[in-house]
Design a protein around this motif. Structure first.
Motif, PDB file in Angstrom:
ATOM      1  N   MET A   1      -7.825  -6.174  -8.894  1.00 30.60           N
ATOM      2  CA  MET A   1      -7.200  -5.297  -7.887  1.00 30.60           C
ATOM      3  C   MET A   1      -6.013  -6.039  -7.263  1.00 30.60           C
ATOM      4  O   MET A   1      -6.191  -7.107  -6.695  1.00 30.60           O
ATOM      5  N   ASN A   2      -4.780  -5.487  -7.398  1.00 30.43           N
ATOM      6  CA  ASN A   2      -3.627  -6.201  -6.848  1.00 30.43           C
ATOM      7  C   ASN A   2      -3.478  -5.958  -5.349  1.00 30.43           C
ATOM      8  O   ASN A   2      -4.074  -5.045  -4.777  1.00 30.43           O
ATOM      9  N   ILE A   3      -2.650  -6.797  -4.720  1.00 28.92           N
ATOM     10  CA  ILE A   3      -2.509  -6.752  -3.260  1.00 28.92           C
ATOM     11  C   ILE A   3      -1.928  -5.415  -2.798  1.00 28.92           C
ATOM     12  O   ILE A   3      -2.242  -4.917  -1.719  1.00 28.92           O
ATOM     13  N   PHE A   4      -1.087  -4.799  -3.652  1.00 25.83           N
ATOM     14  CA  PHE A   4      -0.475  -3.523  -3.263  1.00 25.83           C
ATOM     15  C   PHE A   4      -1.526  -2.415  -3.215  1.00 25.83           C
ATOM     16  O   PHE A   4      -1.505  -1.562  -2.338  1.00 25.83           O
ATOM     17  N   LEU A   5      -2.457  -2.460  -4.176  1.00 32.25           N
ATOM     18  CA  LEU A   5      -3.538  -1.466  -4.185  1.00 32.25           C
ATOM     19  C   LEU A   5      -4.410  -1.643  -2.940  1.00 32.25           C
ATOM     20  O   LEU A   5      -4.789  -0.660  -2.283  1.00 32.25           O
ATOM     21  N   ILE A   6      -4.687  -2.910  -2.590  1.00 32.87           N
ATOM     22  CA  ILE A   6      -5.490  -3.184  -1.386  1.00 32.87           C
ATOM     23  C   ILE A   6      -4.758  -2.649  -0.147  1.00 32.87           C
ATOM     24  O   ILE A   6      -5.350  -2.001   0.720  1.00 32.87           O
ATOM     25  N   GLY A   7      -3.439  -2.900  -0.089  1.00 29.35           N
ATOM     26  CA  GLY A   7      -2.634  -2.425   1.044  1.00 29.35           C
ATOM     27  C   GLY A   7      -2.662  -0.914   1.164  1.00 29.35           C
ATOM     28  O   GLY A   7      -2.813  -0.362   2.258  1.00 29.35           O
ATOM     29  N   VAL A   8      -2.538  -0.236   0.030  1.00 27.00           N
ATOM     30  CA  VAL A   8      -2.551   1.234   0.017  1.00 27.00           C
ATOM     31  C   VAL A   8      -3.898   1.750   0.513  1.00 27.00           C
ATOM     32  O   VAL A   8      -3.965   2.646   1.364  1.00 27.00           O
TER      33      VAL A   8
ATOM     34  N   ILE B   1      -6.210   0.197   2.367  1.00 26.42           N
ATOM     35  CA  ILE B   1      -6.432  -0.106   3.791  1.00 26.42           C
ATOM     36  C   ILE B   1      -5.653   0.866   4.677  1.00 26.42           C
ATOM     37  O   ILE B   1      -6.183   1.400   5.655  1.00 26.42           O
ATOM     38  N   SER B   2      -4.386   1.116   4.314  1.00 23.08           N
ATOM     39  CA  SER B   2      -3.580   1.999   5.169  1.00 23.08           C
ATOM     40  C   SER B   2      -4.119   3.428   5.134  1.00 23.08           C
ATOM     41  O   SER B   2      -4.197   4.097   6.171  1.00 23.08           O
ATOM     42  N   ILE B   3      -4.542   3.903   3.968  1.00 20.15           N
ATOM     43  CA  ILE B   3      -5.086   5.266   3.875  1.00 20.15           C
ATOM     44  C   ILE B   3      -6.362   5.379   4.709  1.00 20.15           C
ATOM     45  O   ILE B   3      -6.561   6.358   5.440  1.00 20.15           O
ATOM     46  N   LEU B   4      -7.216   4.358   4.622  1.00 19.87           N
ATOM     47  CA  LEU B   4      -8.458   4.380   5.409  1.00 19.87           C
ATOM     48  C   LEU B   4      -8.155   4.386   6.909  1.00 19.87           C
ATOM     49  O   LEU B   4      -8.802   5.099   7.684  1.00 19.87           O
ATOM     50  N   ALA B   5      -7.146   3.604   7.309  1.00 22.30           N
ATOM     51  CA  ALA B   5      -6.786   3.545   8.736  1.00 22.30           C
ATOM     52  C   ALA B   5      -6.310   4.910   9.228  1.00 22.30           C
ATOM     53  O   ALA B   5      -6.723   5.373  10.301  1.00 22.30           O
TER      54      ALA B   5
ATOM     55  N   LEU C   1       2.767 -10.315   1.424  1.00 21.77           N
ATOM     56  CA  LEU C   1       2.176  -9.549   2.524  1.00 21.77           C
ATOM     57  C   LEU C   1       3.224  -8.647   3.177  1.00 21.77           C
ATOM     58  O   LEU C   1       2.968  -7.470   3.459  1.00 21.77           O
ATOM     59  N   VAL C   2       4.425  -9.205   3.395  1.00 21.06           N
ATOM     60  CA  VAL C   2       5.511  -8.410   4.007  1.00 21.06           C
ATOM     61  C   VAL C   2       5.944  -7.301   3.045  1.00 21.06           C
ATOM     62  O   VAL C   2       6.161  -6.154   3.454  1.00 21.06           O
ATOM     63  N   GLY C   3       6.033  -7.655   1.757  1.00 16.92           N
ATOM     64  CA  GLY C   3       6.389  -6.649   0.749  1.00 16.92           C
ATOM     65  C   GLY C   3       5.391  -5.507   0.721  1.00 16.92           C
ATOM     66  O   GLY C   3       5.764  -4.336   0.619  1.00 16.92           O
ATOM     67  N   THR C   4       4.121  -5.851   0.835  1.00 15.52           N
ATOM     68  CA  THR C   4       3.070  -4.822   0.856  1.00 15.52           C
ATOM     69  C   THR C   4       3.232  -3.917   2.071  1.00 15.52           C
ATOM     70  O   THR C   4       3.066  -2.701   1.985  1.00 15.52           O
ATOM     71  N   MET C   5       3.577  -4.532   3.219  1.00 14.68           N
ATOM     72  CA  MET C   5       3.809  -3.735   4.436  1.00 14.68           C
ATOM     73  C   MET C   5       4.957  -2.748   4.239  1.00 14.68           C
ATOM     74  O   MET C   5       4.882  -1.592   4.654  1.00 14.68           O
TER      75      MET C   5
ATOM     76  N   GLY D   1       4.749   1.156   4.243  1.00 11.09           N
ATOM     77  CA  GLY D   1       5.615   1.896   5.168  1.00 11.09           C
ATOM     78  C   GLY D   1       6.312   3.054   4.480  1.00 11.09           C
ATOM     79  O   GLY D   1       6.396   4.154   5.026  1.00 11.09           O
ATOM     80  N   ILE D   2       6.805   2.814   3.267  1.00 13.89           N
ATOM     81  CA  ILE D   2       7.473   3.891   2.518  1.00 13.89           C
ATOM     82  C   ILE D   2       6.470   5.010   2.227  1.00 13.89           C
ATOM     83  O   ILE D   2       6.774   6.196   2.370  1.00 13.89           O
ATOM     84  N   MET D   3       5.259   4.608   1.858  1.00 14.55           N
ATOM     85  CA  MET D   3       4.222   5.605   1.582  1.00 14.55           C
ATOM     86  C   MET D   3       3.869   6.380   2.852  1.00 14.55           C
ATOM     87  O   MET D   3       3.656   7.597   2.826  1.00 14.55           O
ATOM     88  N   ALA D   4       3.836   5.664   3.984  1.00 13.56           N
ATOM     89  CA  ALA D   4       3.525   6.309   5.266  1.00 13.56           C
ATOM     90  C   ALA D   4       4.570   7.367   5.601  1.00 13.56           C
ATOM     91  O   ALA D   4       4.244   8.433   6.136  1.00 13.56           O
ATOM     92  N   ALA D   5       5.834   7.075   5.275  1.00 10.94           N
ATOM     93  CA  ALA D   5       6.902   8.043   5.554  1.00 10.94           C
ATOM     94  C   ALA D   5       6.641   9.345   4.797  1.00 10.94           C
ATOM     95  O   ALA D   5       6.855  10.441   5.326  1.00 10.94           O
ATOM     96  N   GLY D   6       6.160   9.222   3.566  1.00  8.36           N
ATOM     97  CA  GLY D   6       5.856  10.415   2.768  1.00  8.36           C
ATOM     98  C   GLY D   6       4.635  11.155   3.280  1.00  8.36           C
ATOM     99  O   GLY D   6       4.632  12.383   3.389  1.00  8.36           O
ATOM    100  N   LEU D   7       3.591  10.409   3.620  1.00 11.32           N
ATOM    101  CA  LEU D   7       2.343  11.033   4.095  1.00 11.32           C
ATOM    102  C   LEU D   7       2.554  11.756   5.422  1.00 11.32           C
ATOM    103  O   LEU D   7       2.006  12.838   5.647  1.00 11.32           O
TER     104      LEU D   7
END
Lengths: 46, 537
Positions: free
Chosen positions: B1-8, B10-14, B322-326, B330-336
């Motif tokens: 599981m890559n860090i980007f998948l983990i970031g996605v 976590i943010s969706i769960l939040a 970590l910053v890249g994942t943020m 963030g880009i995904m959050a803009a869409g959601l």
């Protein structure tokens, strides 16, 4: 020269919007004051 | 599981946890539709800006900068920002004052005719469903790239996230998650900026590096930008493109249901003014900061195959993971955030604006609203799976078409004594058809329309001109009734709760902040670009 005018316009639009907001609301506040309808405190504060 | 998948994940769960938790306080229809009409300035400005900025704001717009049109976009945004300030003053405050729950309801109530409400509802549903499909598709494609999961799975995950809290919590959930997402992409972009700038020597070296970079697009640093990028053939045409599109978006943020409609949730009319001021500053200052990050990449990698992925490239190559994942979260959050707003507005309109439904109780209306919201969400997901979100013709129905259709009946409902229900309805329909028919002619490349309908003859403006014409004709045929006139007279009376002197004093602070932000922006552009670029300092 065009870049200088452009720079003034970009910030200028934002500043003009701020001036417009304050002028409109100040005029409204003044009209309420003249008609004695401006409240010093909201009803919920009393 | 890559860090980007983990970031996605976590943010969706939040977003899910917060959005669903907000639903616990939904007690009645007012809570569900307009968040209890008590949202403070932070939440309204958060939902305004987050709803406006979708995945396209971080991809398509940034690609436009990277290919040479940063000046076009900055000019467009600065005009758009004015709409956030003017909108609440001439329309948004009255919308809130009407105490309606949807904008189509306002049109029906103000003009005392359900046909106006139904037409506005139909236009809302068509246009925002198209926008919703584009948003879901954008998020799905982005998530697929970042996580390596299949497109179908990503589409479902994104849909599940925003549909769950929109269905359960309504506007209560949407407004708070929108603000969360706004803060995520704001903070991520602010933190990421220095990494991107420093990768080529710092922000202070950006202009110098670009001036000595042989690989930058033509006219990137000139005030008119890359002329072919705007579809123009000369400097005047390029500037007019930015000005006309800026005015289109000025009107759009002032009257559209996913922007002006946010004012229905504000705690007071003063909150609408202040939120507009914050959204305006974000539109100019934050987006300029983001655009500068995109053109900085020209000094690092001037040959990106897909310019739209400029910030994604930067997230992968110029900053810690970590910053890249943020940034990517963030880009995904803009869409959601855009998708949740569109879904909620469409769901509300389907429930109440198409037919004069009589509910036996508030509880029944709330229950029905939730079921309709879920059904609308499922239909949107099916349409997205059918690939309609990527269809070009569908995209023409999204976004600015509503503004072309609604600006005359909307602003006219406040400023005009003579605009009648018939005039408003005809204006709305003429604006809609006057936009979409020329848009199709231009889009399909039908000569000579594809070269004539540009700038102030853009389909948007053609719709606007026709809307004005039919407003006059309709109001002549069926003049204003006494009921309509009386409603407007009452609408113009400032409610007692809005007459507090201290509130006006606070509003003025926001006005001064706008002025200061404008002056600082001009100074930054003058000393950071215009004067040194022209060899004057």
């Amino acid at each position: 020269m065009g870049e200088i005018i452009f720079s003034i316009c970009i910030g200028g639009f934002l500043a003009i919007a701020g001036v417009l907001m304050n002028v409109v609301l100040r005029k409204e506040e003044k009209q309420l004051k003249e008609k004695n309808e401006l409240l010093e405190h909201s009803d919920s504060d009393k | 599981m890559n860090i980007f998948l983990i970031g996605v994940i976590i943010s969706i769960l939040a977003y899910l946890v917060v959005g669903l938790y907000a639903g616990r306080s939904v007690k009645d229809v007012n809570d569900y539709y307009v968040s209890g009409r008590n949202a403070p300035t932070l939440l309204i400005s958060g939902t305004l800006f987050a709803s406006m900025l979708s995945v396209n704001g971080f991809m398509g717009d940034q690609g436009f900068c990277y290919t040479g049109n940063i000046t076009s976009l900055v000019l467009l945004n600065s005009l758009c920002a004015v709409g956030y300030v003017v909108g609440p003053l001439v329309f948004g405050r009255y919308l809130r004052r009407s105490e309606c729950t949807t904008m189509p309801e306002y049109f029906g109530t103000r003009y005392n005719d359900f046909r106006n409400r139904r037409l506005a509802g139909v236009i809302t549903i068509i246009s925002l469903t198209a926008y919703l499909l584009a948003s879901i598709t954008g998020v799905g494609i982005l998530m697929q790239e970042l996580t390596g999961l299949s497109y179908g799975v990503c589409l479902f995950l994104a849909w599940l996230c925003f549909t769950a809290f929109t269905f359960y919590s309504g506007s209560k959930g949407v407004v708070i998650t929108d603000t969360m997402m706004f803060l995520v992409f704001l903070l991520a972009s602010i933190i990421a900026g220095p990494y991107i700038f420093n990768a080529q020597g710092g922000l202070g070296e950006l202009l110098n590096n670009l001036m000595h970079n042989p690989n930058i697009p033509d006219n990137l640093l000139d005030f008119y930008g890359n002329i072919p990028g705007t579809g123009a053939t000369d400097i005047f045409g390029a500037v007019m493109y930015a000005v006309s599109m800026g005015l289109v978006w000025l009107i759009t943020v002032a009257v559209s249901p996913w922007q002006a409609g946010r004012n229905l949730m504000a705690k007071s009319e003063h909150v609408t003014f202040r939120s507009g001021a914050i959204a305006a500053i974000c539109t100019v200052v934050f987006l300029l900061y983001l655009n500068l990050q995109s053109i900085t990449v020209l000094n690092l990698n001037p040959n990106l195959e897909d310019a739209q992925r400029v910030l994604i490239w930067a997230a992968f190559n110029t900053m810690p993971k970590l910053v890249g994942t943020m940034v990517l979260a963030g880009i995904m959050a803009a869409g959601l955030s855009s998708a949740s707003t569109f879904l909620s507005v469409v769901g509300f309109s389907v429930t109440t604006d198409l037919f004069p439904t009589k509910f036996t109780s508030e509880k029944q209306q709330l229950h029905t609203s939730r079921i309709v919201m879920l059904v609308v969400g499922v239909i949107a997901l099916i349409l997205a799976y059918m690939g309609l979100g990527g269809v070009r013709v569908i995209s023409w129905f999204a976004s600015t078409i509503i503004a072309a259709s609604w600006v005359v009946p909307g602003v006219g409902s406040v400023v005009s004594k003579k605009l009648s229900a018939t005039g408003a309805r005809w204006a709305m329909l003429a604006g809609f058809l006057g936009f979409i028919i020329p848009k199709c002619l231009v889009g399909f490349g039908v000569a000579p329309f594809n070269t004539i309908f540009i700038n102030f003859l853009d389909p948007f403006f053609l719709g606007l001109y026709l809307s004005l014409l039919f407003a006059v004709i309709g109001s002549k045929v069926h003049p204003v009734t006494q009921t309509e006139s009386d409603y407007r007279t009452n609408l113009l009376v400032i409610p007692r709760t809005e007459r507090v002197a201290a509130e006006y004093r606070r509003d003025r602070v926001y006005g001064y902040v706008l002025i200061v932000a404008g002056i600082l922006t001009t100074l930054f552009l003058l000393f950071g670009w215009a004067l040194p670029y022209n060899g004057l300092i």
